[in-house]
Scaffold this active site. Structure first.
Site, short mmCIF file in Angstrom:
data_model
loop_
_atom_site.label_atom_id
_atom_site.label_comp_id
_atom_site.label_asym_id
_atom_site.label_seq_id
_atom_site.Cartn_x
_atom_site.Cartn_y
_atom_site.Cartn_z
N ASP A 20 0.88 -1.16 0.00
CA ASP A 20 0.00 0.00 0.00
C ASP A 20 0.92 1.21 0.00
OD1 ASP A 20 -2.21 1.70 0.22
OD2 ASP A 20 -2.21 1.58 2.41
N GLU A 81 -1.13 -1.43 -4.80
CA GLU A 81 -2.37 -0.72 -5.04
C GLU A 81 -2.12 0.40 -6.03
OE1 GLU A 81 -5.78 0.06 -2.15
OE2 GLU A 81 -4.65 1.95 -2.12
N ASP A 154 -2.33 0.74 7.37
CA ASP A 154 -1.55 0.63 6.12
C ASP A 154 -1.07 -0.81 5.91
OD1 ASP A 154 -1.39 3.58 5.37
OD2 ASP A 154 -0.60 3.59 7.40
#
Length: 182
Positions: A20, A81, A154
């Site tokens: 992420d 992502e 996260d």
């Protein structure tokens, strides 16, 4: 022509690193597909940089820390992502810069790279593309058989990205590991 600077040393088949990306906080999770259908978390955490440092220094720190993770865990695949922009341009730029560092480091290392949108990750992991962070955390907890919610957020998001890749591309994980060994 581009060639990885280092081949992945003996990657473990099925090992996926979810990322992420972020400049201040970059979540990561390393997963391996389990024989029972459940994934096993090998590591989850967050790489951090100081927001008061200059951007080039922060990116260099993130690159070095991420490359150390690649060396330690030897993933066959890095799932990231995809940058999604809503309204905060400054945050989007930092996320895009961090994502670029991660994508380049993974490619240089010889890892297969996959990108997923936030809605793809949420839909795959939580069953709904508009799921909130708490819902995604609960589903990550359930899918990994964790006693508590994965934290920080996260790291939980990175775990969701890795789980998304394992669910969407199970054959690609094994193929990437096989290709890296050749």
């Amino acid at each position: 022509m581009f060639a990885p600077t280092k081949p992945v040393p003996d990657p473990v088949s099925g090992r996926v690193m979810g990322v992420d990306p972020g400049l201040t906080r970059c979540g990561y999770a390393v997963m391996v597909a389990g024989s029972s259908g459940l994934a096993q978390a090998l590591a989850m955490g967050v790489l951090r940089t100081d927001k008061d440092d200059r951007t080039p220094s922060r990116l260099a720190i993130l690159q070095a820390d991420f490359e150390a993770l690649l060396e330690e865990f030897r993933p066959a695949v890095v799932a990231v992502e995809r940058v999604f922009f809503r309204s905060n341009v400054r945050t989007a730029i930092g996320v895009a810069q961090a994502s670029g560092v991660v994508l380049a480091a993974a490619a240089r290392r010889g890892c297969a790279v996959a990108e997923y949108t936030p809605s793809q990750v949420k839909d795959t992991v939580a069953g709904w593309g508009a799921a909130d962070k708490a819902g995604v955390q609960r589903m990550v907890q359930m899918r990994l058989g964790l006693a508590g919610l994965p934290k920080p957020a996260d790291a939980a998001d990175a775990a969701a990205i890795a789980l998304c890749h394992l669910a969407m591309s199970p054959g690609l994980v094994a193929a990437a590991a096989s290709k890296a060994r050749q």
